[in-house]
Each structure stands twice: as C-alpha cells, then as structure tokens.
Design a protein around this motif. Structure first.
Motif, PDB file in Angstrom:
ATOM      1  N   ASP B  66       0.864  -1.180   0.000  1.00 50.82           N
ATOM      2  CA  ASP B  66       0.000   0.000   0.000  1.00 50.82           C
ATOM      3  C   ASP B  66       0.898   1.227   0.000  1.00 50.82           C
ATOM      4  O   ASP B  66       1.750   1.372   0.872  1.00 50.82           O
ATOM      5  CB  ASP B  66      -0.872   0.045   1.269  1.00 50.82           C
ATOM      6  CG  ASP B  66      -1.861  -1.090   1.336  1.00 50.82           C
ATOM      7  OD1 ASP B  66      -2.086  -1.607   2.451  1.00 50.82           O
ATOM      8  OD2 ASP B  66      -2.402  -1.483   0.287  1.00 50.82           O
ATOM      9  N   ILE B  67       0.679   2.088  -0.964  1.00 48.81           N
ATOM     10  CA  ILE B  67       1.422   3.349  -1.016  1.00 48.81           C
ATOM     11  C   ILE B  67       0.431   4.454  -0.688  1.00 48.81           C
ATOM     12  O   ILE B  67      -0.501   4.709  -1.464  1.00 48.81           O
ATOM     13  CB  ILE B  67       2.059   3.580  -2.398  1.00 48.81           C
ATOM     14  CG1 ILE B  67       2.936   2.390  -2.782  1.00 48.81           C
ATOM     15  CG2 ILE B  67       2.867   4.874  -2.395  1.00 48.81           C
ATOM     16  CD1 ILE B  67       3.532   2.479  -4.181  1.00 48.81           C
ATOM     17  N   ASP B  68       0.589   5.051   0.481  1.00 44.39           N
ATOM     18  CA  ASP B  68      -0.309   6.120   0.915  1.00 44.39           C
ATOM     19  C   ASP B  68       0.386   7.461   0.792  1.00 44.39           C
ATOM     20  O   ASP B  68       1.511   7.628   1.264  1.00 44.39           O
ATOM     21  CB  ASP B  68      -0.725   5.906   2.380  1.00 44.39           C
ATOM     22  CG  ASP B  68      -1.696   4.761   2.526  1.00 44.39           C
ATOM     23  OD1 ASP B  68      -1.352   3.785   3.215  1.00 44.39           O
ATOM     24  OD2 ASP B  68      -2.782   4.840   1.931  1.00 44.39           O
ATOM     25  N   VAL B  69      -0.304   8.368   0.181  1.00 44.33           N
ATOM     26  CA  VAL B  69       0.203   9.726   0.072  1.00 44.33           C
ATOM     27  C   VAL B  69      -0.639  10.616   0.955  1.00 44.33           C
ATOM     28  O   VAL B  69      -1.866  10.587   0.891  1.00 44.33           O
ATOM     29  CB  VAL B  69       0.107  10.226  -1.386  1.00 44.33           C
ATOM     30  CG1 VAL B  69       0.465  11.699  -1.462  1.00 44.33           C
ATOM     31  CG2 VAL B  69       1.014   9.411  -2.281  1.00 44.33           C
ATOM     32  N   GLU B  70       0.009  11.373   1.821  1.00 42.94           N
ATOM     33  CA  GLU B  70      -0.718  12.268   2.722  1.00 42.94           C
ATOM     34  C   GLU B  70       0.029  13.585   2.734  1.00 42.94           C
ATOM     35  O   GLU B  70       1.120  13.637   3.299  1.00 42.94           O
ATOM     36  CB  GLU B  70      -0.758  11.649   4.117  1.00 42.94           C
ATOM     37  CG  GLU B  70      -1.868  12.136   5.010  1.00 42.94           C
ATOM     38  CD  GLU B  70      -3.250  11.787   4.458  1.00 42.94           C
ATOM     39  OE1 GLU B  70      -4.072  12.702   4.278  1.00 42.94           O
ATOM     40  OE2 GLU B  70      -3.486  10.590   4.195  1.00 42.94           O
ATOM     41  N   ASP B  71      -0.530  14.607   2.089  1.00 40.61           N
ATOM     42  CA  ASP B  71       0.177  15.883   1.988  1.00 40.61           C
ATOM     43  C   ASP B  71       1.593  15.672   1.454  1.00 40.61           C
ATOM     44  O   ASP B  71       1.789  15.310   0.318  1.00 40.61           O
ATOM     45  CB  ASP B  71       0.183  16.619   3.329  1.00 40.61           C
ATOM     46  CG  ASP B  71      -1.206  17.138   3.649  1.00 40.61           C
ATOM     47  OD1 ASP B  71      -1.528  17.332   4.828  1.00 40.61           O
ATOM     48  OD2 ASP B  71      -1.992  17.325   2.700  1.00 40.61           O
ATOM     49  N   GLU B  72       2.568  15.892   2.302  1.00 39.62           N
ATOM     50  CA  GLU B  72       3.940  15.871   1.798  1.00 39.62           C
ATOM     51  C   GLU B  72       4.691  14.596   2.170  1.00 39.62           C
ATOM     52  O   GLU B  72       5.904  14.572   2.159  1.00 39.62           O
ATOM     53  CB  GLU B  72       4.709  17.065   2.374  1.00 39.62           C
ATOM     54  CG  GLU B  72       3.987  18.380   2.203  1.00 39.62           C
ATOM     55  CD  GLU B  72       4.399  19.079   0.931  1.00 39.62           C
ATOM     56  OE1 GLU B  72       3.576  19.175   0.018  1.00 39.62           O
ATOM     57  OE2 GLU B  72       5.566  19.511   0.858  1.00 39.62           O
ATOM     58  N   ALA B  73       3.975  13.544   2.529  1.00 39.08           N
ATOM     59  CA  ALA B  73       4.665  12.327   2.954  1.00 39.08           C
ATOM     60  C   ALA B  73       4.155  11.127   2.174  1.00 39.08           C
ATOM     61  O   ALA B  73       3.002  11.069   1.750  1.00 39.08           O
ATOM     62  CB  ALA B  73       4.478  12.103   4.449  1.00 39.08           C
ATOM     63  N   ARG B 120       8.225   8.391   4.609  1.00 41.80           N
ATOM     64  CA  ARG B 120       9.239   9.360   4.195  1.00 41.80           C
ATOM     65  C   ARG B 120       8.534  10.644   3.796  1.00 41.80           C
ATOM     66  O   ARG B 120       7.655  10.653   2.940  1.00 41.80           O
ATOM     67  CB  ARG B 120      10.030   8.795   3.018  1.00 41.80           C
ATOM     68  CG  ARG B 120      10.955   9.767   2.309  1.00 41.80           C
ATOM     69  CD  ARG B 120      12.064  10.300   3.209  1.00 41.80           C
ATOM     70  NE  ARG B 120      12.851  11.282   2.501  1.00 41.80           N
ATOM     71  CZ  ARG B 120      14.072  11.071   2.022  1.00 41.80           C
ATOM     72  NH1 ARG B 120      14.662   9.908   2.230  1.00 41.80           N
ATOM     73  NH2 ARG B 120      14.700  12.021   1.357  1.00 41.80           N
ATOM     74  N   SER B 121       8.958  11.732   4.423  1.00 42.91           N
ATOM     75  CA  SER B 121       8.431  13.044   4.054  1.00 42.91           C
ATOM     76  C   SER B 121       9.324  13.648   2.987  1.00 42.91           C
ATOM     77  O   SER B 121      10.439  13.184   2.770  1.00 42.91           O
ATOM     78  CB  SER B 121       8.393  13.960   5.273  1.00 42.91           C
ATOM     79  OG  SER B 121       7.736  13.316   6.332  1.00 42.91           O
ATOM     80  N   ARG B 122       8.844  14.671   2.390  1.00 40.63           N
ATOM     81  CA  ARG B 122       9.660  15.381   1.414  1.00 40.63           C
ATOM     82  C   ARG B 122      10.895  15.925   2.125  1.00 40.63           C
ATOM     83  O   ARG B 122      10.821  16.395   3.250  1.00 40.63           O
ATOM     84  CB  ARG B 122       8.866  16.550   0.831  1.00 40.63           C
ATOM     85  CG  ARG B 122       9.539  17.243  -0.334  1.00 40.63           C
ATOM     86  CD  ARG B 122       8.806  18.540  -0.625  1.00 40.63           C
ATOM     87  NE  ARG B 122       7.389  18.292  -0.825  1.00 40.63           N
ATOM     88  CZ  ARG B 122       6.845  17.892  -1.963  1.00 40.63           C
ATOM     89  NH1 ARG B 122       7.609  17.704  -3.018  1.00 40.63           N
ATOM     90  NH2 ARG B 122       5.553  17.699  -2.062  1.00 40.63           N
ATOM     91  N   GLY B 123      12.056  15.832   1.485  1.00 47.23           N
ATOM     92  CA  GLY B 123      13.272  16.369   2.085  1.00 47.23           C
ATOM     93  C   GLY B 123      14.033  15.290   2.830  1.00 47.23           C
ATOM     94  O   GLY B 123      13.482  14.252   3.181  1.00 47.23           O
ATOM     95  N   PRO B 124      15.314  15.517   3.049  1.00 45.38           N
ATOM     96  CA  PRO B 124      16.152  14.461   3.616  1.00 45.38           C
ATOM     97  C   PRO B 124      15.861  14.213   5.086  1.00 45.38           C
ATOM     98  O   PRO B 124      15.352  15.074   5.786  1.00 45.38           O
ATOM     99  CB  PRO B 124      17.570  15.004   3.432  1.00 45.38           C
ATOM    100  CG  PRO B 124      17.404  16.489   3.411  1.00 45.38           C
ATOM    101  CD  PRO B 124      16.050  16.758   2.804  1.00 45.38           C
TER     102      PRO B 124
END
Lengths: 145, 130
Positions: B66-73, B120-124
């Motif tokens: 399952d690949i969940d996208v929530e805002d920036e993560a 994983r959120s956007r950015g390192p």
C-alpha cells in the motif's frame, strides 16, 4: 495536474513475467592493462544479486593480483547488492588480491556511507585512480614476498 | 498547490523479480508529487529494502504494497504471510538503510500477516552522518 485522483487499486501479477535487468562485463583497465575491471550494468537487487556474484567470481578467478569493480553503470543497488560487494571484498582479502571500486557521486555513494562501507572499501571517482591504487597494492604485495 | 492524498495498492507475486515493479511505481508517484531526484531515489530504495526483507524471510505467494500519500509524505506498507515461526531478520544493511533514509520505520504482525511500514516526508532525513 489537479491533485491526486483518490484511491487507485492497481496491479495484481502472476507467473514469471520478469527478466532480470543486469549484465556483468569485464575489460582491462586502459591505463593498467593487467588490471581486470568488472562492469556491472543495470540494477542490482535481490533478483539480480546472484548474477552480480557470478560476474565478480568469474573476474576474481581471472584477476590473480588486482581487480577494479566499476559501479558507474549501476542504476540501482540495495543492501543485497552491497552484500555481494562485501563478499567480493572478503574473498579478495583472503586471496591477497587488491580490490578497488569506482563509485559515482550520488545515491550509491550515499548507500555506501550509510552502511559504513565507505570506510572499508577502497573507493575512487574514476577508473585510472582505482586501477593505479590496485596496481600499487599489487606491486607492494609482490615485493614483500 | 492542492494537497495530495490517496492510496495505490500493488500486489505482486512474492518473487524478487517483481520488486522492480514496486520501485517503478514509487518513482512515478514521487515524481508526480514533485519530490526531488534525491527523494525519489530514496523512496525507491526504501520500498525495495522493505520488500526484500519480507521476501528474504520467506514471504509466501504475494506481497501487497500500500502506497499512501498524505500531503507531503509517502508511506509504504508492505504486507506478507511468512511461514510459521518465521519473522523478518531484524538486523543488517537493509535496516541500516531503512533507518537512515526513512522518517519512520516499523514492523508489526497483525492477523498472521507481517507488515513493514516505512514513512518518508519530502526532504532528507536530517542526520549528522549524512
């Protein structure tokens, strides 16, 4: 694009549809023609790691003193692949064979750092430098016998 | 930019050759979310490592992602049935990589199914070592 389209139920798969995307070639270093350079090309993961190992072992058997592994054509490598590089490193050390890697800057370099292998492997940005290092190791080994 | 959310579910045969499908899907999703190239690379590695852990532990028949996208993560949840008494190997390079590149990693067992969740959120991931 107007935003994520909500929920998408995607793929189910079955059977053996997929070919493994890795080749492992071999050549001699251009500046040091006795040094064998192994060149894996493609993606190294759980499916293809065995192929990488075969290619490395074949090169090891044909590189009595020194070997360079050139990773610049590797588009993807994961922990399984790193494990095969570790195996090569160990076999070379046991055989007294000099080993160096050519590593591009970027993700592979980052993965080597994350796994601590950047302080174990001899890493170089280009073939000439890696082959020179291996050649120097090799001549040290023969003068110390 | 409108906020993104949603789920993509991919079920693959529990065979190593199919991990490439998960990597490709993650790459497409991440690029549509305008993640950087480095973030995209990291996401591909994360889904790969999580899948590899389960396959190496003997995942049977299918692996569901399952690949969940929530805002920036982005969150991957990999589900697999393992043979009785098997559990994923808890150490090694795969976990070093998962922990270094993800903001959150967890492993659970629910209803006989092993689940590895990686977020994983956007950015390192900020870590002095990198």
């Amino acid at each position: 694009m107007g935003g994520w389209p909500g929920n998408v139920q995607v793929i189910s798969g079955a059977g053996s549809l997929m070919r493994v995307q890795l080749t492992v070639d071999q050549r001699f270093a251009s500046a040091f023609p006795q040094i064998v350079v192994v060149v894996p090309a493609g993606e190294v993961d759980l499916a293809s790691a065995g192929q990488l190992r075969q290619g490395l072992e074949r090169a090891e058997s044909q590189a009595p003193a020194g070997l360079v592994v050139d990773l610049r054509d590797v588009g993807f490598i994961d922990s399984t692949g790193i494990g095969e590089l570790v195996g090569c490193h160990r076999r070379c050390r046991e055989a007294g064979r000099a080993l160096a890697f050519v590593v591009p800057t970027g993700t592979i370099s980052k993965i080597l750092k994350v796994t601590g292998m950047d302080s174990v492997f001899d890493l170089h940005p280009d073939e000439d430098s890696a082959a020179a290092a291996v050649s120097a190791d090799k001549s040290e080994a023969s003068t110390s016998e | 930019m409108s906020s993104a959310s949603g789920r993509v579910t991919i079920e693959i045969p529990a065979q190593a050759e199919y991990i490439a499908v998960l990597r490709a899907a993650s790459g497409v999703i991440a690029s549509r979310l305008d993640f950087t190239l480095d973030d995209i690379d990291d996401l591909r590695i994360l889904v790969d490592e999580a899948a590899s852990v389960l396959l190496s532990a003997g995942a049977e028949q299918v692996l569901r992602c399952d690949i969940d996208v929530e805002d920036e993560a982005v969150r991957f949840q990999l589900h697999a049935q393992l043979p009785d008494g098997q559990s994923p190997h808890g150490e090694g390079f795969a976990w070093s990589i998962l922990n270094a590149l993800a903001h959150d990693v967890r492993m659970d067992v629910a209803n006989g199914e092993h689940v590895i969740s990686v977020t994983r959120s956007r950015g390192p991931v900020l870590d002095g070592a990198l």
